[in-house]
Design an enzyme around this catalytic site. Structure first.
Site, PDB file in Angstrom:
ATOM      1  N   GLU A   1       0.884  -1.170   0.000  1.00 13.78           N
ATOM      2  CA  GLU A   1       0.000   0.000   0.000  1.00 13.78           C
ATOM      3  C   GLU A   1       0.916   1.213   0.000  1.00 13.78           C
ATOM      4  OE1 GLU A   1      -2.913   0.226   3.251  1.00 13.78           O
ATOM      5  OE2 GLU A   1      -2.611   2.394   3.261  1.00 13.78           O
TER       6      GLU A   1
ATOM      7  N   ARG B   1       1.154  10.038   1.074  1.00 12.09           N
ATOM      8  CA  ARG B   1       1.706  10.993   2.032  1.00 12.09           C
ATOM      9  C   ARG B   1       2.969  11.643   1.488  1.00 12.09           C
ATOM     10  NH1 ARG B   1       2.497   7.793   7.392  1.00 12.09           N
ATOM     11  NH2 ARG B   1       1.443   5.990   6.510  1.00 12.09           N
TER      12      ARG B   1
ATOM     13  N   THR C   1      -3.698   6.502   2.095  1.00  9.40           N
ATOM     14  CA  THR C   1      -3.895   7.907   2.462  1.00  9.40           C
ATOM     15  C   THR C   1      -4.532   8.702   1.325  1.00  9.40           C
ATOM     16  OG1 THR C   1      -1.716   7.610   3.537  1.00  9.40           O
ATOM     17  CG2 THR C   1      -2.825   9.696   3.914  1.00  9.40           C
TER      18      THR C   1
ATOM     19  N   LYS D   1     -10.813  -0.889   6.633  1.00 10.54           N
ATOM     20  CA  LYS D   1      -9.591  -0.746   7.422  1.00 10.54           C
ATOM     21  C   LYS D   1     -10.005  -0.369   8.842  1.00 10.54           C
ATOM     22  CE  LYS D   1      -5.452   2.194   7.287  1.00 10.54           C
ATOM     23  NZ  LYS D   1      -4.395   2.562   6.328  1.00 10.54           N
TER      24      LYS D   1
HETATM   25  O1  LIG Z   1      -1.547   6.421   5.575  1.00  8.93           O
HETATM   26  C1  LIG Z   1      -2.613   5.868   5.815  1.00  8.93           C
HETATM   27  O2  LIG Z   1      -3.527   5.736   4.993  1.00  8.93           O
HETATM   28  C2  LIG Z   1      -2.821   5.383   7.159  1.00  8.93           C
HETATM   29  O3  LIG Z   1      -3.881   4.912   7.462  1.00  8.93           O
HETATM   30  C3  LIG Z   1      -1.751   5.453   8.109  1.00  8.93           C
HETATM   31  C4  LIG Z   1      -0.887   4.207   8.177  1.00  8.93           C
HETATM   32  O4  LIG Z   1      -1.569   3.079   7.742  1.00  8.93           O
HETATM   33  C5  LIG Z   1      -0.419   4.063   9.573  1.00  8.93           C
HETATM   34  O5  LIG Z   1       0.379   5.163   9.858  1.00  8.93           O
HETATM   35  C6  LIG Z   1       0.326   2.806   9.824  1.00  8.93           C
HETATM   36  O6  LIG Z   1       0.612   2.754  11.184  1.00  8.93           O
HETATM   37  P1  LIG Z   1       1.935   2.066  11.749  1.00  8.93           P
HETATM   38  O7  LIG Z   1       2.080   0.737  11.080  1.00  8.93           O
HETATM   39  O8  LIG Z   1       1.688   1.949  13.225  1.00  8.93           O
HETATM   40  O9  LIG Z   1       3.043   3.006  11.418  1.00  8.93           O
END
Ligand SMILES: O=C(O)C(=O)C[C@H](O)[C@H](O)COP(=O)(O)O
Length: 208
Positions: A40, A44, A68, A128
């Site tokens: 994915e 960002r 995102t 999600k």
């Molecule tokens: O960017 C997106 O669409 C999100 O939903 C955020 C990421 O999925 C999370 O930041 C993952 O979280 P971590 O694995 O704890 O770093």
């Protein structure tokens, strides 16, 4: 296989924030060669779209999502770049319905019963669960599984230490997370360490 079946087969999706499009191919090769041909790629970073384009061209069989995704423009860019699905951190009915009109599978983020019901009302069954750990984690997932026939992709706070517990829940389709290919390691070009993290993740989900 449809998207839900593919996600269920992988059980884990690396969430990627990539700063340089040049890193896309070595990263994708590292994922593919170590047994996890899916990603994915989050919008960002500015390099996301070009990274997706390059990965798609080099690895037509890979399962690629755009993460995102917050705007219609980003949906259009993601489709043009060749993604298989679109993910958003939250639930925005306008973006969901735009994806539906464009025939693009979408997995929006939810973290409470009201959002699950709104997503179900739009015909969605795969959601999600974000941010998973701070939104109640496994306890919240179990409580929602008792009432809603949806499958969840918990993301946010998932790691090698808790992924097996999440995957043990029947309502959990697969987990997402940044720990497999952290931006710092991508920036450093440390494909060896990312490869090790990919193999570790694959081995953990095989045991789940
Ligand atoms: O960017 C997106 O669409 C999100 O939903 C955020 C990421 O999925 C999370 O930041 C993952 O979280 P971590 O694995 O704890 O770093």
């Amino acid at each position: 296989m449809d998207l839900e079946q593919q996600l269920a087969a992988f059980k884990v999706v690396p969430v990627i924030a990539i700063n340089r499009a040049e890193d896309a191919l070595p990263l994708a090769s590292t994922l593919v060669e170590n047994g996890l041909p899916c990603a994915e790629v989050t919008f960002r970073t500015d390099a996301a779209c070009e990274a997706i384009r390059r990965i798609r061209a080099a690895h037509p069989q890979m399962l690629i999502g755009a993460g995102t995704v917050l705007t219609r423009d980003q949906v259009d860019q993601a489709i043009e770049a060749g993604v298989d699905f679109v993910v958003s951190p939250g639930f925005n009915p306008e973006i969901v319905s735009y994806c539906q009109r464009r025939g693009m599978p979408m997995v929006p983020g939810v973290n409470n019963p009201s959002l699950v019901e709104q997503a179900m009302a739009m015909g969605l069954k795969t959601l999600k669960f974000f941010p998973a750990e701070v939104s109640g984690g496994l306890g919240m997932i179990k409580a929602m599984a008792a009432v809603y026939p949806v499958r969840l992709m918990p993301t946010g706070g998932i790691s090698p230490t808790n992924i097996k517990e999440y995957l043990a829940q029947p309502s959990v389709l697969c987990c997402g997370g940044t720990w497999i290919a952290p931006t710092k390691l991508i920036d450093e070009g440390n494909w060896e360490e990312i490869g090790r993290l990919v193999r570790e993740a694959v081995s953990l989900v095989q045991q789940a």
